[in-house]
Design an enzyme around this catalytic site. Sequence first.
Site, mmCIF file in Angstrom:
data_model
loop_
_atom_site.group_PDB
_atom_site.id
_atom_site.type_symbol
_atom_site.label_atom_id
_atom_site.label_comp_id
_atom_site.label_asym_id
_atom_site.label_seq_id
_atom_site.Cartn_x
_atom_site.Cartn_y
_atom_site.Cartn_z
ATOM 1 N N ASP A 222 0.856 -1.201 0.000
ATOM 2 C CA ASP A 222 0.000 0.000 0.000
ATOM 3 C C ASP A 222 0.887 1.244 0.000
ATOM 4 O OD1 ASP A 222 -2.222 1.982 0.574
ATOM 5 O OD2 ASP A 222 -3.365 0.131 0.847
ATOM 6 N N HIS A 260 -12.871 -1.112 -8.183
ATOM 7 C CA HIS A 260 -14.022 -0.196 -8.323
ATOM 8 C C HIS A 260 -13.617 1.271 -8.090
ATOM 9 C CE1 HIS A 260 -15.696 0.072 -3.891
ATOM 10 N NE2 HIS A 260 -14.387 0.212 -3.937
HETATM 11 C C1 LIG Z 1 -10.647 1.530 -0.831
HETATM 12 S S1 LIG Z 1 -9.151 1.244 -0.045
HETATM 13 C C2 LIG Z 1 -9.165 -0.518 0.148
HETATM 14 C C3 LIG Z 1 -8.158 -1.014 1.149
HETATM 15 C C4 LIG Z 1 -8.223 -2.523 1.404
HETATM 16 N N1 LIG Z 1 -8.017 -3.303 0.214
HETATM 17 C C5 LIG Z 1 -9.538 -2.854 2.033
HETATM 18 O O1 LIG Z 1 -10.449 -3.296 1.341
HETATM 19 O O2 LIG Z 1 -9.675 -2.632 3.252
HETATM 20 C C6 LIG Z 1 -8.037 1.486 -1.376
HETATM 21 C C7 LIG Z 1 -6.575 1.388 -0.996
HETATM 22 O O3 LIG Z 1 -5.773 1.630 -2.154
HETATM 23 C C8 LIG Z 1 -4.592 2.244 -1.732
HETATM 24 N N2 LIG Z 1 -3.927 2.823 -2.900
HETATM 25 C C9 LIG Z 1 -4.356 3.860 -3.661
HETATM 26 N N3 LIG Z 1 -3.493 4.090 -4.668
HETATM 27 C C10 LIG Z 1 -2.498 3.176 -4.541
HETATM 28 C C11 LIG Z 1 -1.307 2.897 -5.290
HETATM 29 N N4 LIG Z 1 -1.007 3.624 -6.359
HETATM 30 N N5 LIG Z 1 -0.525 1.876 -4.879
HETATM 31 C C12 LIG Z 1 -0.823 1.149 -3.786
HETATM 32 N N6 LIG Z 1 -1.950 1.350 -3.044
HETATM 33 C C13 LIG Z 1 -2.766 2.358 -3.418
HETATM 34 C C14 LIG Z 1 -5.093 3.237 -0.700
HETATM 35 O O4 LIG Z 1 -4.078 3.726 0.126
HETATM 36 C C15 LIG Z 1 -6.118 2.399 0.037
HETATM 37 O O5 LIG Z 1 -5.567 1.731 1.142
HETATM 38 O O1 LIG Z 2 -17.969 4.144 0.778
HETATM 39 C C1 LIG Z 2 -16.944 4.601 0.249
HETATM 40 C C2 LIG Z 2 -16.759 5.960 0.081
HETATM 41 C C3 LIG Z 2 -15.650 6.441 -0.503
HETATM 42 C C4 LIG Z 2 -15.495 7.848 -0.778
HETATM 43 C C5 LIG Z 2 -14.263 8.424 -0.745
HETATM 44 C C6 LIG Z 2 -14.101 9.755 -1.042
HETATM 45 C C7 LIG Z 2 -15.182 10.515 -1.368
HETATM 46 O O2 LIG Z 2 -15.069 11.833 -1.668
HETATM 47 C C8 LIG Z 2 -16.443 9.927 -1.421
HETATM 48 O O3 LIG Z 2 -17.485 10.702 -1.757
HETATM 49 C C9 LIG Z 2 -16.592 8.607 -1.113
HETATM 50 O O4 LIG Z 2 -14.646 5.620 -0.877
HETATM 51 C C10 LIG Z 2 -14.799 4.272 -0.808
HETATM 52 C C11 LIG Z 2 -13.821 3.433 -1.371
HETATM 53 O O5 LIG Z 2 -12.713 3.938 -1.938
HETATM 54 C C12 LIG Z 2 -14.011 2.068 -1.351
HETATM 55 O O6 LIG Z 2 -13.101 1.258 -1.958
HETATM 56 C C13 LIG Z 2 -15.131 1.530 -0.752
HETATM 57 C C14 LIG Z 2 -16.086 2.334 -0.195
HETATM 58 C C15 LIG Z 2 -15.930 3.724 -0.245
#
Ligand SMILES: C[S@@+](CC[C@H](N)C(=O)[O-])C[C@H]1O[C@@H](n2cnc3c(N)ncnc32)[C@H](O)[C@@H]1O
Ligand SMILES: O=c1cc(-c2ccc(O)c(O)c2)oc2c(O)c(O)ccc12
Length: 354
Positions: A222, A260
Amino acid sequence: MAFPSAVDSSQELLNAQSHVWNLTFSFINSMCLKSALQLGIPDAIHKHNKPITLSELADALSITKSKSHALFRLMRVLVHSKIFDKVKTGEEEEAYALTGTSRLLLRDEPLSFAHFALTTTDRVAVDTYHCMTEWFRDECPTPFETKYGRDVWEFGADDGKWNQLFNKGMTRDSELVGSIFVRECKHVFEGLEIVVDVAGGSGALAKAITAAFPGLRCVVLDLPQVVDGLQGSENVSFVSGDMFKFVPPADAVILKWILHDWSDEDCLKILEKCKEATVGGSGKVIILDMVVDCEKQEHKAIETQLFFDMAMMVGHGGKERTEKEWANLFSKAGFQNYNITPLLGLRSVIEVFP
Ligand SMILES: C[S@@+](CC[C@H](N)C(=O)[O-])C[C@H]1O[C@@H](n2cnc3c(N)ncnc32)[C@H](O)[C@@H]1O
Ligand SMILES: O=c1cc(-c2ccc(O)c(O)c2)oc2c(O)c(O)ccc12
């Protein structure tokens, strides 16, 4: 007075007006939920150990005396939306109790949903929706960037409070999903020795997987603001980096709630790096995400998926995908086959094979 042409009776006009009122005030449901969480209402009811009356609740929350009628009105909305229950405790007396939904909102429960709900209703996220119209007419990739001038990950690197809130919400979700994933999908892990959880946050899913399958090692990749300073263990290690540049080698790659967040174009770049990482392209990719189906699912489930799709569009420039859209993506990324297993509510496990 001329009625709009599509509305040809008073009853229809009133129904239409009521429908519009309801939609324009729909944000009140989110804001009442947010306030209930910030006030600590679910925890106060839980701590009371039995249904709680309004005055007991007002005392427990240290509500200003003159606001106790406002608390009654807030609770009335929350009971209506089935977040709490109202039960009779005597001839006259009524009290509030938790429902299955509010039990998920207790802050310190292992599978709490409270932090996630506080992230999605946080001002940082909600304010971006006010920029949607401006965004339709500007050149920014997302309303988030129209509002803040940088993407959500760059914003997180600068804003520690949002970064912490977002990561905590994700961690709790991964604990919930992880516990079900390892129980229901043992077959997915057969024959694997090392997996990488790409953009795996603070490692909650990796911990659930290695606890359930002690022979397995898991690397969590990450961004620095998420993994720097995190302590690994015998079976879980953290790597700070950019998934668009490098994914550590493994038998399989996990992408939970990652694709997504991204456009098709970016997903293809991520999938390409994942494919390279799986021992010369022979391992599988395991995706945990929604598969949108607007025909088979019921109305509320479809609405939730459409809300998620908007959240992805507004926050990240990503989208929720139908099976056809997923299949298209996999084929373009050079994968031969995939298998979908519905996992938890609206989400599925998608195994993708080279
Ligand atoms: C929506 S979160 C999901 C985290 C984890 N997979 C979960 O479901 O709990 C998206 C993750 O992508 C990471 N991320 C975003 N851009 C990235 C990149 N270029 N390389 C590695 N991680 C990245 C963010 O820091 C974040 O932790
Ligand atoms: O519920 C979520 C909401 C958001 C989120 C982040 C920044 C914003 O400005 C925004 O309006 C929504 O980000 C998510 C995400 O990145 C996931 O992968 C899964 C769930 C969520």
